[in-house]
Design a protein around this motif. Structure first.
Motif, PDB file in Angstrom:
ATOM      1  N   GLY A 179      15.038 -20.306  -7.893  1.00 26.58           N
ATOM      2  CA  GLY A 179      15.196 -20.275  -9.341  1.00 26.58           C
ATOM      3  C   GLY A 179      15.223 -21.654  -9.957  1.00 26.58           C
ATOM      4  N   PHE A 180      15.344 -22.724  -9.122  1.00 29.79           N
ATOM      5  CA  PHE A 180      15.334 -24.068  -9.697  1.00 29.79           C
ATOM      6  C   PHE A 180      14.034 -24.314 -10.450  1.00 29.79           C
ATOM      7  CE2 PHE A 180      12.935 -25.079  -5.842  1.00 29.79           C
ATOM      8  CZ  PHE A 180      12.018 -26.016  -6.287  1.00 29.79           C
ATOM      9  N   GLU A 181      12.983 -23.611 -10.052  1.00 28.26           N
ATOM     10  CA  GLU A 181      11.672 -23.779 -10.666  1.00 28.26           C
ATOM     11  C   GLU A 181      11.463 -22.880 -11.880  1.00 28.26           C
ATOM     12  OE1 GLU A 181      11.550 -20.156  -8.323  1.00 28.26           O
ATOM     13  OE2 GLU A 181      12.340 -22.145  -7.904  1.00 28.26           O
ATOM     14  N   ALA A 182      12.467 -22.074 -12.231  1.00 19.78           N
ATOM     15  CA  ALA A 182      12.286 -21.051 -13.269  1.00 19.78           C
ATOM     16  C   ALA A 182      11.880 -21.650 -14.606  1.00 19.78           C
ATOM     17  CB  ALA A 182      13.569 -20.237 -13.427  1.00 19.78           C
ATOM     18  N   ALA A 183      12.266 -22.885 -14.886  1.00 24.73           N
ATOM     19  CA  ALA A 183      11.898 -23.522 -16.156  1.00 24.73           C
ATOM     20  C   ALA A 183      10.391 -23.635 -16.317  1.00 24.73           C
ATOM     21  CB  ALA A 183      12.541 -24.902 -16.264  1.00 24.73           C
ATOM     22  N   THR A 184       9.654 -23.686 -15.204  1.00 30.77           N
ATOM     23  CA  THR A 184       8.197 -23.805 -15.309  1.00 30.77           C
ATOM     24  C   THR A 184       7.581 -22.582 -15.962  1.00 30.77           C
ATOM     25  OG1 THR A 184       7.849 -22.894 -13.085  1.00 30.77           O
ATOM     26  CG2 THR A 184       8.064 -25.284 -13.274  1.00 30.77           C
ATOM     27  N   THR A 185       8.227 -21.423 -15.822  1.00 28.01           N
ATOM     28  CA  THR A 185       7.680 -20.206 -16.423  1.00 28.01           C
ATOM     29  C   THR A 185       7.848 -20.196 -17.937  1.00 28.01           C
ATOM     30  OG1 THR A 185       9.728 -18.920 -16.166  1.00 28.01           O
ATOM     31  CG2 THR A 185       8.200 -18.916 -14.318  1.00 28.01           C
ATOM     32  N   LEU A 186       8.618 -21.155 -18.466  1.00 30.59           N
ATOM     33  CA  LEU A 186       8.789 -21.284 -19.920  1.00 30.59           C
ATOM     34  C   LEU A 186       7.883 -22.373 -20.495  1.00 30.59           C
ATOM     35  CD1 LEU A 186      12.695 -21.106 -20.279  1.00 30.59           C
ATOM     36  CD2 LEU A 186      11.042 -19.246 -20.522  1.00 30.59           C
ATOM     37  N   ALA A 187       6.924 -22.853 -19.701  1.00 30.55           N
ATOM     38  CA  ALA A 187       6.107 -23.994 -20.110  1.00 30.55           C
ATOM     39  C   ALA A 187       5.337 -23.735 -21.406  1.00 30.55           C
ATOM     40  CB  ALA A 187       5.138 -24.379 -18.994  1.00 30.55           C
ATOM     41  N   GLU A 188       5.034 -22.488 -21.705  1.00 31.67           N
ATOM     42  CA  GLU A 188       4.314 -22.173 -22.929  1.00 31.67           C
ATOM     43  C   GLU A 188       5.261 -21.937 -24.108  1.00 31.67           C
ATOM     44  OE1 GLU A 188       1.386 -19.123 -22.367  1.00 31.67           O
ATOM     45  OE2 GLU A 188       0.867 -19.861 -20.385  1.00 31.67           O
ATOM     46  N   GLU A 189       6.566 -21.972 -23.841  1.00 31.85           N
ATOM     47  CA  GLU A 189       7.536 -21.705 -24.903  1.00 31.85           C
ATOM     48  C   GLU A 189       8.441 -22.900 -25.189  1.00 31.85           C
ATOM     49  OE1 GLU A 189       9.038 -17.342 -24.297  1.00 31.85           O
ATOM     50  OE2 GLU A 189       8.162 -18.029 -22.403  1.00 31.85           O
ATOM     51  N   VAL A 190       8.449 -23.906 -24.294  1.00 28.76           N
ATOM     52  CA  VAL A 190       9.286 -25.090 -24.461  1.00 28.76           C
ATOM     53  C   VAL A 190       8.520 -26.140 -25.246  1.00 28.76           C
ATOM     54  CG1 VAL A 190      10.439 -26.986 -23.261  1.00 28.76           C
ATOM     55  CG2 VAL A 190      10.556 -24.673 -22.340  1.00 28.76           C
ATOM     56  N   ARG A 191       9.193 -26.750 -26.209  1.00 23.66           N
ATOM     57  CA  ARG A 191       8.582 -27.842 -26.962  1.00 23.66           C
ATOM     58  C   ARG A 191       8.380 -29.055 -26.050  1.00 23.66           C
ATOM     59  NH1 ARG A 191      12.110 -25.415 -30.695  1.00 23.66           N
ATOM     60  NH2 ARG A 191      13.872 -26.718 -30.034  1.00 23.66           N
ATOM     61  N   GLU A 192       7.276 -29.731 -26.180  1.00 22.89           N
ATOM     62  CA  GLU A 192       6.906 -30.883 -25.356  1.00 22.89           C
ATOM     63  C   GLU A 192       7.083 -30.582 -23.862  1.00 22.89           C
ATOM     64  OE1 GLU A 192       7.771 -34.948 -27.137  1.00 22.89           O
ATOM     65  OE2 GLU A 192       9.464 -33.778 -27.881  1.00 22.89           O
ATOM     66  N   PRO A 193       6.369 -29.580 -23.352  1.00 23.93           N
ATOM     67  CA  PRO A 193       6.570 -29.158 -21.959  1.00 23.93           C
ATOM     68  C   PRO A 193       6.270 -30.249 -20.943  1.00 23.93           C
ATOM     69  CG  PRO A 193       4.561 -28.202 -22.861  1.00 23.93           C
ATOM     70  CD  PRO A 193       5.290 -28.812 -24.015  1.00 23.93           C
ATOM     71  N   GLY A 194       5.324 -31.151 -21.271  1.00 26.25           N
ATOM     72  CA  GLY A 194       4.996 -32.217 -20.331  1.00 26.25           C
ATOM     73  C   GLY A 194       6.198 -33.054 -19.947  1.00 26.25           C
ATOM     74  N   LYS A 195       7.139 -33.241 -20.876  1.00 32.87           N
ATOM     75  CA  LYS A 195       8.354 -34.001 -20.605  1.00 32.87           C
ATOM     76  C   LYS A 195       9.519 -33.100 -20.237  1.00 32.87           C
ATOM     77  CE  LYS A 195       7.199 -37.654 -23.965  1.00 32.87           C
ATOM     78  NZ  LYS A 195       7.645 -38.327 -25.209  1.00 32.87           N
ATOM     79  N   ASN A 196       9.694 -32.059 -21.015  1.00 28.25           N
ATOM     80  CA  ASN A 196      10.938 -31.293 -20.925  1.00 28.25           C
ATOM     81  C   ASN A 196      11.043 -30.390 -19.702  1.00 28.25           C
ATOM     82  OD1 ASN A 196      12.003 -32.465 -23.216  1.00 28.25           O
ATOM     83  ND2 ASN A 196      11.158 -30.916 -24.592  1.00 28.25           N
TER      84      ASN A 196
END
Length: 483
Positions: A224-241
């Motif tokens: 689940g540490f990688e779960a943030a990657t599944t929000l890449a289309e919903e997170v602002r500035e995904p390249g950084k955040n």
């Protein structure tokens, strides 16, 4: 922008439906940290780990932290290049091509989709036991598990933003209670003093093989540490955040794990690992020994909140992976639809919910809720480890094929390979020495599952143009639009 055009009702080209970009870096952190679930991992995974690694259990978690931190760096870098809700599915497609991408998504599905019913079974039996013990109220674990399943479905349906708000509250509560209990144990001097020797491999009853098998549950705790990657289309500035969320959440939770396992082993006593391994709720036992009734109640509630947080987050994650596979028409295109009002992948959510409730009832009623968690937990770990390894090796291959750009030998090649190789340790530990049944069957179940996936992808490859869709529909890393 690499989205493939599709036709709308007027026959004009349009973009595939996109998720809304309305999440912050803190939402991404909570997505990963909450999915790991520090309290539920410590409460329920450490007993299994101690059964293999004994008093050297903290070593299993420390090595797991190193491996996952290296992978978080690699995966975070990959998410800058290919930010997508498909996460590892997209990464492997970019590194090795569509066939490997599909197999990665296939493995990711068994990893994520089985974690939800495992957690719901655990929530049901834990809540039922606590209510019966402290309130003298008997409610079947099945009813409680089904209630948690319904809550997760509704929260996921109305949006990740709302789910993550609840996850934040639950995460802060569980971590606070867990750390307070650990501090009390250490301040009171543990069972018979505080011993740093828990980091001595010789304390493992079967040597390094025990530590390797303990790592199965160490890695499970980090799933689940990688779960943030599944929000890449919903997170602002995904390249950084997304990168920041992966590194920050993995390091934070990993430190909590090392500290908690150190306190737990010292709390039980180095010579009492069999008692720890056989205890269904070791941290509740520690709260009784070192605290009072109020602490016991808070520890129990923290465990329940952690289980619920993990279930919510993993459901959101797997639904987004299914959504991308549908959006790319590997599954029926309807799976890739987004709800007009809530902007959530509701058809993908329904699929995951159906899979979850079937596994929950079939497994829970046949082997019991506790074994459902233990067996599915070990199985999904063996499924998710190859996913991590494929992403790491895929990143190396992707970098090697790039023209121009600044490539660094250590960061882009050596580090990802080292992280992937560390993950061979628990895999080898599940094969030799051969563990007791049913754990000895799990590696072969995964092999059969992969073979089925290979057969499916070979059939898909016979349809012209079908595989070309895989991994091509990516979110724009720099775009802030909400289409």
């Amino acid at each position: 922008m690499s989205d493939l055009p599709v036709n709308n009702n007027n026959g004009k080209p349009s973009r595939p439906q996109r998720l809304v970009r309305n999440l912050s870096v803190w939402d991404a952190v909570i997505m990963s940290a909450g999915t790991m679930g520090p309290a539920v991992s410590m409460y329920f995974n450490t007993g299994y780990a101690a059964g293999f690694a004994g008093a050297a259990m903290p070593i299993s978690f420390f090595i797991s932290l190193i491996a996952c931190l290296i992978l978080a760096n690699t995966i975070g870098d990959f998410s800058k290049l290919a930010p997508s809700a498909g996460a590892f599915y997209t990464f492997s497609s970019k590194g090795f091509g569509p066939r490997t991408g599909f197999i990665t998504g296939w493995l990711l599905f068994i990893g994520y989709s089985t974690l939800e019913p495992a957690e719901e079974a655990l929530f049901g039996i834990t809540a039922s036991t606590l209510m019966n013990t402290y309130l003298h109220i008997h409610i079947s674990w099945v009813l409680i598990a089904l209630a948690s399943w319904l809550v997760v479905l509704v929260l996921s349906w109305i949006g990740a933003k709302q789910s993550l708000k609840l996850s934040l509250i639950l995460f802060l509560a569980e971590v606070g209670v867990l750390l307070i209990l650990c501090m009390i144990i250490l301040v009171k001097g543990g069972f018979n003093g505080i011993h740093a020797s828990v980091f001595n491999p010789s304390l493992s009853p079967t040597g390094f093989s025990g530590i390797a098998l303990g790592m199965v549950y160490g890695i499970l705790s980090f799933v689940g540490f990688e779960a943030a990657t599944t929000l890449a289309e919903e997170v602002r500035e995904p390249g950084k955040n997304v990168y920041r969320a992966l590194i920050g959440s993995t390091l934070l939770v990993g430190i909590i794990y090392c500290f908690s396992t150190f306190a737990e082993v010292n709390g039980f006593g180095l010579a009492n690992m069999k008692a720890l391994a056989s205890d269904p709720s070791p941290f509740v036992t520690l709260s009784v020994k070192y605290g009072n009734e109020v602490l016991v109640a808070f520890v129990a509630l923290a465990g329940l909140s952690s289980i619920l947080a993990v279930t919510i987050n993993v459901h959101n994650a797997v639904a987004r992976v299914i959504y991308v596979v549908g959006r790319e028409k590997i599954l029926p295109a309807s799976v890739g639809k987004v709800h007009k009002k809530y902007n959530t992948p509701t058809n993908a959510i329904i699929i995951q919910s159906i899979v979850s409730i079937i596994l929950l009832l079939v497994m829970g009623l046949s082997v019991g809720p506790s074994n459902t968690y233990g067996y599915l937990g070990a199985l999904l770990t063996l499924g998710i480890i190859p996913v991590y390894m494929l992403a790491a090796f895929g990143y190396v291959r992707f970098q090697a094929r790039q023209q121009g750009g600044k490539r660094q030998l250590f960061k882009h090649f050596i580090l990802p390979i080292v992280g992937a190789l560390i993950l061979f340790i628990p895999l080898i530990g599940t094969l030799y020495p051969v563990p007791a049944a049913p754990y000895n069957w799990f590696p072969y179940i995964i092999v059969v599952y992969v073979i089925v996936g290979i057969i499916i992808i070979q059939k898909l490859a016979q349809e012209p143009g079908r595989l070309e869709q895989v991994g091509k529909i990516l979110a724009d890393a720099e775009s802030g639009d909400n289409e």
